[in-house]
Design a protein around this motif. Structure first.
Motif, short mmCIF file in Angstrom:
data_model
loop_
_atom_site.label_atom_id
_atom_site.label_comp_id
_atom_site.label_asym_id
_atom_site.label_seq_id
_atom_site.Cartn_x
_atom_site.Cartn_y
_atom_site.Cartn_z
N VAL A 1 -7.18 -9.79 -10.26
CA VAL A 1 -7.39 -9.43 -8.86
C VAL A 1 -7.24 -10.70 -8.03
O VAL A 1 -7.94 -11.69 -8.29
CB VAL A 1 -8.78 -8.81 -8.64
CG1 VAL A 1 -8.98 -8.43 -7.18
CG2 VAL A 1 -8.97 -7.60 -9.54
N PRO A 2 -6.34 -10.73 -7.04
CA PRO A 2 -6.17 -11.96 -6.24
C PRO A 2 -7.47 -12.40 -5.60
O PRO A 2 -8.27 -11.59 -5.15
CB PRO A 2 -5.14 -11.54 -5.19
CG PRO A 2 -4.41 -10.39 -5.80
CD PRO A 2 -5.42 -9.67 -6.63
N ALA A 3 -7.69 -13.72 -5.58
CA ALA A 3 -8.93 -14.25 -5.01
C ALA A 3 -9.07 -13.90 -3.54
O ALA A 3 -10.18 -13.79 -3.03
CB ALA A 3 -8.97 -15.76 -5.20
N TYR A 4 -7.95 -13.72 -2.83
CA TYR A 4 -7.97 -13.43 -1.40
C TYR A 4 -8.03 -11.93 -1.11
O TYR A 4 -7.96 -11.53 0.05
CB TYR A 4 -6.73 -14.03 -0.73
CG TYR A 4 -5.43 -13.59 -1.36
CD1 TYR A 4 -4.85 -12.37 -1.03
CD2 TYR A 4 -4.79 -14.38 -2.30
CE1 TYR A 4 -3.67 -11.96 -1.62
CE2 TYR A 4 -3.60 -13.98 -2.89
CZ TYR A 4 -3.04 -12.76 -2.54
OH TYR A 4 -1.88 -12.37 -3.13
N ALA A 5 -8.14 -11.10 -2.14
CA ALA A 5 -8.14 -9.65 -1.92
C ALA A 5 -9.34 -9.24 -1.08
O ALA A 5 -10.46 -9.69 -1.30
CB ALA A 5 -8.17 -8.92 -3.26
N THR A 6 -9.09 -8.39 -0.09
CA THR A 6 -10.17 -7.89 0.74
C THR A 6 -10.94 -6.80 0.00
O THR A 6 -10.39 -6.12 -0.87
CB THR A 6 -9.62 -7.31 2.05
OG1 THR A 6 -8.68 -6.27 1.76
CG2 THR A 6 -8.93 -8.40 2.87
N THR A 7 -12.20 -6.66 0.34
CA THR A 7 -13.02 -5.62 -0.28
C THR A 7 -12.69 -4.29 0.38
O THR A 7 -13.02 -4.05 1.53
CB THR A 7 -14.52 -5.93 -0.11
OG1 THR A 7 -14.79 -7.22 -0.67
CG2 THR A 7 -15.36 -4.90 -0.81
N SER A 8 -12.02 -3.43 -0.37
CA SER A 8 -11.58 -2.14 0.15
C SER A 8 -11.86 -1.06 -0.88
O SER A 8 -11.92 -1.34 -2.09
CB SER A 8 -10.08 -2.19 0.48
OG SER A 8 -9.58 -0.92 0.83
N SER A 9 -12.02 0.18 -0.41
CA SER A 9 -12.31 1.28 -1.33
C SER A 9 -11.09 1.65 -2.17
O SER A 9 -11.22 2.28 -3.21
CB SER A 9 -12.79 2.51 -0.56
OG SER A 9 -11.81 2.93 0.37
N ARG A 10 -9.90 1.26 -1.72
CA ARG A 10 -8.67 1.50 -2.48
C ARG A 10 -7.93 0.17 -2.66
O ARG A 10 -7.75 -0.56 -1.70
CB ARG A 10 -7.77 2.51 -1.77
CG ARG A 10 -8.39 3.90 -1.68
CD ARG A 10 -7.45 4.88 -0.98
NE ARG A 10 -8.04 6.18 -0.84
CZ ARG A 10 -8.00 7.14 -1.75
NH1 ARG A 10 -7.34 6.92 -2.90
NH2 ARG A 10 -8.57 8.30 -1.56
N LEU A 11 -7.53 -0.11 -3.88
CA LEU A 11 -6.78 -1.32 -4.15
C LEU A 11 -5.83 -1.09 -5.31
O LEU A 11 -5.93 -0.09 -6.02
CB LEU A 11 -7.71 -2.50 -4.42
CG LEU A 11 -8.54 -2.48 -5.72
CD1 LEU A 11 -8.99 -3.89 -6.06
CD2 LEU A 11 -9.77 -1.58 -5.55
N THR A 12 -4.89 -2.00 -5.47
CA THR A 12 -3.92 -1.92 -6.55
C THR A 12 -3.94 -3.23 -7.32
O THR A 12 -3.92 -4.31 -6.72
CB THR A 12 -2.51 -1.66 -6.00
OG1 THR A 12 -2.51 -0.44 -5.25
CG2 THR A 12 -1.50 -1.53 -7.13
N VAL A 13 -4.00 -3.13 -8.65
CA VAL A 13 -4.06 -4.31 -9.51
C VAL A 13 -2.88 -4.31 -10.47
O VAL A 13 -2.65 -3.31 -11.17
CB VAL A 13 -5.39 -4.33 -10.30
CG1 VAL A 13 -5.39 -5.45 -11.34
CG2 VAL A 13 -6.56 -4.49 -9.36
#
Length: 242
Positions: free
Chosen positions: A83-95
């Motif tokens: 998971v990218p360190a800069y990823a925002t906290t969101s209810s939907r994400l892609t890894v």
């Protein structure tokens, strides 16, 4: 071998179930050459859990089913999902999940995230300009992945602050709901400044209200007991209004 003997042998093989063995072996071989979709999803879920596993957090993550038409070669190396360190906290994400061996593959796995943390929530209805103290808020567990406007989890972050807008009871306190720090609080001893035609007079007073720079409030002159309207101009300083 005579025909009757061949027939008997065939019946014996069929009776023992041996006739299906070559096909089963081929199926097992095919299975071992294909990567399990569940293993790909599990790698993505584990990466998200580790990324958001902070003290006081509860992480619930579910990867969506992968496309049934997707056939991946079995990976001889452990799968890697980051998971990218800069990823925002969101209810939907892609890894992305990657097979790191030469000629490996990469699959992007969609996930749903719930990230529960203790956040500050208003204990009663609050109005714009109200100050915030321990009696005004309390902690509750909320899914912060769905709090698009952010949240506040520490009472020290609101000490001395006022509200920029009214909030109903049970509202999550967000940074955008906070105004500046109160330069003057009700009951504070302040310096009351009166100006007229270039002449300036100063006196000691007691604030009868709270406010930030530019806020209007009433101040009682300590010497005369007279109450005047004033405007906050600096911490501990108010200017009498005409």
């Amino acid at each position: 071998m005579s025909k009757p003997r061949l027939l008997a042998t065939g019946l014996l093989v069929a009776a023992l179930g041996l006739g299906a063995w070559p096909q089963s072996a081929r199926a097992d071989s095919a299975t071992t050459t294909t990567q399990s979709p569940d293993s790909v999803r599990a790698a993505a879920e584990q990466a998200v859990r580790e990324h958001y596993a902070l003290p006081g957090s509860r992480v619930v993550v579910n990867a969506a089913p992968l496309d049934l038409r997707l056939h991946l070669d079995a990976c001889r190396e452990p799968l890697r999902a980051v998971v990218p360190a800069y990823a925002t906290t969101s209810s939907r994400l892609t890894v992305p999940v990657r097979c790191p061996q030469p000629g490996g593959w990469t699959v992007r796995v969609p996930l749903q995230l719930q990230l529960f943390r203790q956040v500050l929530v208003t204990s009663r209805p609050l109005l714009r300009g109200d100050g915030l103290g321990a009696a005004d808020v309390h902690a509750e567990e909320r899914d912060v992945a769905r709090l698009g406007y952010g949240y506040i989890d520490n009472l020290t972050q609101v000490a001395g602050r006022t509200l920029a807008r009214s909030l109903a009871q049970g509202s999550v306190l967000s940074p955008g709901a906070l105004g500046g720090r109160r330069m003057v609080r009700a009951g504070d001893r302040v310096e009351l400044v009166a100006r007229l035609d270039g002449i300036e007079v100063r006196a000691a007073g007691v604030a009868m209200g709270s406010g930030d720079n530019g806020a209007r409030l009433r101040v009682r002159n300590e010497s005369s007991g007279k109450v005047v309207d004033a405007m906050v101009s600096a911490p501990g300083t108010v200017v009498a209004l005409p």
